[in-house]
Design a protein around this motif. Structure first.
Motif, PDB file in Angstrom:
ATOM      1  N   HIS A  99      -3.461  -8.427   1.194  1.00  0.00           N
ATOM      2  CA  HIS A  99      -2.699  -7.429   0.423  1.00  0.00           C
ATOM      3  C   HIS A  99      -1.344  -7.991  -0.027  1.00  0.00           C
ATOM      4  O   HIS A  99      -0.858  -7.652  -1.102  1.00  0.00           O
ATOM      5  CB  HIS A  99      -2.420  -6.187   1.272  1.00  0.00           C
ATOM      6  CG  HIS A  99      -3.539  -5.183   1.298  1.00  0.00           C
ATOM      7  ND1 HIS A  99      -3.999  -4.535   0.177  1.00  0.00           N
ATOM      8  CD2 HIS A  99      -4.269  -4.686   2.331  1.00  0.00           C
ATOM      9  CE1 HIS A  99      -4.966  -3.689   0.514  1.00  0.00           C
ATOM     10  NE2 HIS A  99      -5.154  -3.764   1.815  1.00  0.00           N
ATOM     11  N   CYS A 118     -10.718   0.056   3.468  1.00  0.00           N
ATOM     12  CA  CYS A 118      -9.290  -0.052   3.171  1.00  0.00           C
ATOM     13  C   CYS A 118      -8.748   1.337   2.847  1.00  0.00           C
ATOM     14  O   CYS A 118      -9.408   2.112   2.155  1.00  0.00           O
ATOM     15  CB  CYS A 118      -9.096  -0.985   1.977  1.00  0.00           C
ATOM     16  SG  CYS A 118      -7.377  -1.210   1.506  1.00  0.00           S
ATOM     17  N   LEU A 119      -7.559   1.628   3.357  1.00  0.00           N
ATOM     18  CA  LEU A 119      -6.951   2.931   3.099  1.00  0.00           C
ATOM     19  C   LEU A 119      -6.654   3.130   1.605  1.00  0.00           C
ATOM     20  O   LEU A 119      -6.474   4.253   1.161  1.00  0.00           O
ATOM     21  CB  LEU A 119      -5.657   3.099   3.910  1.00  0.00           C
ATOM     22  CG  LEU A 119      -5.837   3.162   5.431  1.00  0.00           C
ATOM     23  CD1 LEU A 119      -4.480   3.223   6.121  1.00  0.00           C
ATOM     24  CD2 LEU A 119      -6.695   4.357   5.836  1.00  0.00           C
ATOM     25  N   HIS A 177      -7.326  -9.314   6.302  1.00  0.00           N
ATOM     26  CA  HIS A 177      -7.355  -8.231   5.303  1.00  0.00           C
ATOM     27  C   HIS A 177      -5.944  -7.838   4.874  1.00  0.00           C
ATOM     28  O   HIS A 177      -5.644  -7.742   3.686  1.00  0.00           O
ATOM     29  CB  HIS A 177      -8.101  -7.031   5.908  1.00  0.00           C
ATOM     30  CG  HIS A 177      -8.122  -5.810   5.045  1.00  0.00           C
ATOM     31  ND1 HIS A 177      -9.283  -5.292   4.511  1.00  0.00           N
ATOM     32  CD2 HIS A 177      -7.130  -4.993   4.618  1.00  0.00           C
ATOM     33  CE1 HIS A 177      -8.991  -4.219   3.783  1.00  0.00           C
ATOM     34  NE2 HIS A 177      -7.699  -4.003   3.846  1.00  0.00           N
ATOM     35  N   GLU A 178      -5.078  -7.636   5.872  1.00  0.00           N
ATOM     36  CA  GLU A 178      -3.705  -7.187   5.554  1.00  0.00           C
ATOM     37  C   GLU A 178      -2.902  -8.284   4.859  1.00  0.00           C
ATOM     38  O   GLU A 178      -2.135  -8.003   3.934  1.00  0.00           O
ATOM     39  CB  GLU A 178      -2.976  -6.735   6.827  1.00  0.00           C
ATOM     40  CG  GLU A 178      -3.625  -5.571   7.577  1.00  0.00           C
ATOM     41  CD  GLU A 178      -3.986  -4.390   6.702  1.00  0.00           C
ATOM     42  OE1 GLU A 178      -3.315  -4.142   5.681  1.00  0.00           O
ATOM     43  OE2 GLU A 178      -4.975  -3.701   7.025  1.00  0.00           O
ATOM     44  N   GLN A 214       0.814  -1.220   0.000  1.00  0.00           N
ATOM     45  CA  GLN A 214       0.000   0.000   0.000  1.00  0.00           C
ATOM     46  C   GLN A 214       0.849   1.271   0.000  1.00  0.00           C
ATOM     47  O   GLN A 214       0.343   2.352  -0.276  1.00  0.00           O
ATOM     48  CB  GLN A 214      -0.954   0.017   1.206  1.00  0.00           C
ATOM     49  CG  GLN A 214      -2.041  -1.047   1.118  1.00  0.00           C
ATOM     50  CD  GLN A 214      -2.977  -0.950   2.297  1.00  0.00           C
ATOM     51  OE1 GLN A 214      -2.705  -1.502   3.357  1.00  0.00           O
ATOM     52  NE2 GLN A 214      -4.068  -0.223   2.133  1.00  0.00           N
TER      53      GLN A 214
HETATM   54 NI    NI Z   1      -6.442  -2.618   2.977  1.00  0.00          NI
END
Ligand code: NI
Length: 164
Positions: free
Chosen positions: A137, A91-92, A133-134, A51
């Motif tokens: 990624h 999510c960012l 979630h992480e 990210q």
């Molecule tokens: Ni995320």
């Protein structure tokens, strides 16, 4: 420490698998510190290295209820998961949006910390959701692939909750 630019969905880097971290170099330490600062500034509960544009298997998490926090996970692996929870997830890398996602309600994971010490962590509820979630990624996946129904604006959801 410095904040880094958060990559937004549509950026190809968010679709690529990350490489394992072989050793904690000064550059990796700086990355971890920057990820924490970036996560806190953005008001997120977790952030993965891709990210911020780095294809390494590193995530940081702070859901605000666990001890110790923040949680730094280098080369994390999920060992066990069980149960089920369905809740709003955001999510960012897709600011202002969220959607319903079903995740395990419990996960047990193994990872290394910022000093390359191996540890295991167990999480329930939000922490379990956040770990899943992480880690997604790190394999180039985003929660939008798992959303049930529509992705919607966060503001609408907050109003709905206030009304309920
Ligand atoms: Ni995320």
């Amino acid at each position: 420490m410095a904040t880094r630019t958060i990559r937004i969905m549509g950026d190809e880097i968010l679709t690529k698998p990350c490489k394992e971290v072989k050793q904690i170099t000064p550059r990796i330490k700086e990355l971890i510190e920057d990820m924490l600062e970036t996560m806190y500034e953005a008001g997120g509960v977790g952030l993965a290295a891709p990210q911020v544009g780095v294809l390494r298997r590193i995530v940081v998490i702070d859901v605000g209820t666990e001890e110790p926090e923040p949680i730094v996970m280098v080369n994390p692996v999920i060992l066990e998961s069980s149960g089920e929870q369905t809740d709003e997830e955001g999510c960012l890398s897709l600011p202002g949006k969220c959607g319903q996602v079903t995740r395990p309600n419990y996960v047990k994971a193994r990872a290394f910390d910022e000093n390359m010490h191996e540890y295991e962590i167990e999480g329930e509820g939000l922490l379990a959701r956040c770990i899943c979630h992480e880690l997604d990624h790190l394999d180039g996946h985003m929660y939008v692939e798992k959303v049930e129904g529509e992705i919607h604006d966060v503001e609408i959801e907050e109003e709905t909750e206030e009304e309920a």
